[in-house]
Motif scaffolding. Sequence first.
Motif, PDB file in Angstrom:
ATOM      1  N   VAL A 202       0.852  -1.195   0.000  1.00 11.69           N
ATOM      2  CA  VAL A 202       0.000   0.000   0.000  1.00 11.69           C
ATOM      3  C   VAL A 202       0.888   1.245   0.000  1.00 11.69           C
ATOM      4  N   ASP A 203       0.317   2.371  -0.341  1.00 15.28           N
ATOM      5  CA  ASP A 203       1.088   3.605  -0.455  1.00 15.28           C
ATOM      6  C   ASP A 203       1.247   4.333   0.876  1.00 15.28           C
ATOM      7  N   ILE A 204       0.193   4.300   1.684  1.00 14.30           N
ATOM      8  CA  ILE A 204       0.188   5.038   2.951  1.00 14.30           C
ATOM      9  C   ILE A 204      -0.378   4.133   4.039  1.00 14.30           C
ATOM     10  N   ILE A 205       0.276   4.110   5.196  1.00 11.78           N
ATOM     11  CA  ILE A 205      -0.235   3.378   6.348  1.00 11.78           C
ATOM     12  C   ILE A 205      -0.546   4.408   7.423  1.00 11.78           C
ATOM     13  N   MET A 206      -1.806   4.453   7.828  1.00 13.76           N
ATOM     14  CA  MET A 206      -2.229   5.431   8.822  1.00 13.76           C
ATOM     15  C   MET A 206      -2.476   4.751  10.172  1.00 13.76           C
ATOM     16  N   PHE A 207      -1.740   5.194  11.172  1.00 13.28           N
ATOM     17  CA  PHE A 207      -1.916   4.682  12.529  1.00 13.28           C
ATOM     18  C   PHE A 207      -3.075   5.437  13.169  1.00 13.28           C
ATOM     19  N   ASP A 208      -4.148   4.731  13.462  1.00 14.23           N
ATOM     20  CA  ASP A 208      -5.389   5.361  13.898  1.00 14.23           C
ATOM     21  C   ASP A 208      -5.544   5.342  15.418  1.00 14.23           C
ATOM     22  N   ASN A 209      -5.687   6.544  15.986  1.00 13.86           N
ATOM     23  CA  ASN A 209      -5.965   6.684  17.419  1.00 13.86           C
ATOM     24  C   ASN A 209      -4.961   5.933  18.298  1.00 13.86           C
ATOM     25  N   MET A 210      -3.706   5.951  17.899  1.00 17.19           N
ATOM     26  CA  MET A 210      -2.651   5.361  18.711  1.00 17.19           C
ATOM     27  C   MET A 210      -1.972   6.430  19.549  1.00 17.19           C
ATOM     28  N   SER A 211      -1.499   6.057  20.715  1.00 19.87           N
ATOM     29  CA  SER A 211      -0.708   6.972  21.529  1.00 19.87           C
ATOM     30  C   SER A 211       0.670   7.126  20.900  1.00 19.87           C
ATOM     31  N   PRO A 212       1.420   8.170  21.245  1.00 22.61           N
ATOM     32  CA  PRO A 212       2.776   8.307  20.700  1.00 22.61           C
ATOM     33  C   PRO A 212       3.639   7.078  20.970  1.00 22.61           C
ATOM     34  N   GLY A 213       3.506   6.499  22.153  1.00 19.68           N
ATOM     35  CA  GLY A 213       4.276   5.306  22.477  1.00 19.68           C
ATOM     36  C   GLY A 213       3.935   4.144  21.582  1.00 19.68           C
ATOM     37  N   GLN A 214       2.644   3.957  21.286  1.00 17.55           N
ATOM     38  CA  GLN A 214       2.224   2.883  20.400  1.00 17.55           C
ATOM     39  C   GLN A 214       2.740   3.099  18.977  1.00 17.55           C
ATOM     40  N   VAL A 215       2.708   4.353  18.531  1.00 16.97           N
ATOM     41  CA  VAL A 215       3.199   4.671  17.185  1.00 16.97           C
ATOM     42  C   VAL A 215       4.682   4.316  17.072  1.00 16.97           C
ATOM     43  N   ILE A 216       5.461   4.675  18.074  1.00 15.66           N
ATOM     44  CA  ILE A 216       6.901   4.373  18.062  1.00 15.66           C
ATOM     45  C   ILE A 216       7.137   2.877  17.945  1.00 15.66           C
ATOM     46  N   LYS A 217       6.349   2.087  18.657  1.00 21.00           N
ATOM     47  CA  LYS A 217       6.492   0.625  18.604  1.00 21.00           C
ATOM     48  C   LYS A 217       6.199   0.086  17.200  1.00 21.00           C
ATOM     49  N   VAL A 218       5.170   0.628  16.553  1.00 25.64           N
ATOM     50  CA  VAL A 218       4.838   0.161  15.203  1.00 25.64           C
ATOM     51  C   VAL A 218       5.932   0.564  14.217  1.00 25.64           C
TER      52      VAL A 218
END
Length: 274
Positions: A202-218
């Motif tokens: 896919v072209d774009i992956i959007m992290f939905d309603n994640m905390s900053p900590g969760q985003v860093i992990k992904v």
Amino acid sequence: MILTSEIERFIEEDLGANDISCTLVPEKEIKAIVFVKQDCIIAGIPIAKRIFDYFGLDSSAKYKDGDQLGSGDTILEISGNAVSVLRAERIVLNFLGHLSGIATNTREYVETVRQYSDVKVAGTRKTTPGIRKFEKLAIIAGGGDPHRFDLSDTIMIKDNHVNMMGLENAINSAKELAGFTQKIDVEVESVENAILAAKMGVDIIMFDNMSPGQVIKVVEALKNEDLRNSAILEVSGGIDISNISEYAKTGVDVISVGSLVHKSQWIDVSLEFV
């Protein structure tokens, strides 16, 4: 660009069938100015000029959308028929006040983010029905990215698509139907789905309603799979000026913020005869 049909719709809404207040003044040539009463990033000048032009008024501006103005600065100088000036007044001031509020709010978000990274600050489709394109242009004036203007710009696979079809089926269907210019943006809520979306190209992956900590992990998980650069990484949901700096540190490429529009405050703009 504002269409003549749009201007006429706004005029019909504002003037009604029996405009007495504007016709109280004599039909004479006058000069007027439009000015701001507080510091702001200005937006909506081309729209204002187009509305004045529709009414047969001459207008000039020494500023352009995106400029920083101070309280008391003159945005536009107008000359022409007094009745026409009064009829154009409120429509113009409403646009300038609303759009400048969005541009000013957007600039604050962008400048906050720039202290930490060069991540893009983008709008969303949480806009006012009927004037979305103008609000998107105000975001641009403030230094933000407009994101998609409508559903046709980008194919977005959201949680409801995934719940009904499954992520893999939804992505495959999007690929089959997408035109060659359309990107596919997939909303994910887990590390597993982010990795799957990346592997499926896919072209774009959007992290939905994640905390900053969760985003860093992904983001770290995608790096470990050597997939970090396979797609643009976007984060959205629950972001405002109080926490955007934390999201700016997560390593994503885009932060999408609905509050650029719905938490903006109108700028005080006025018109006076001179």
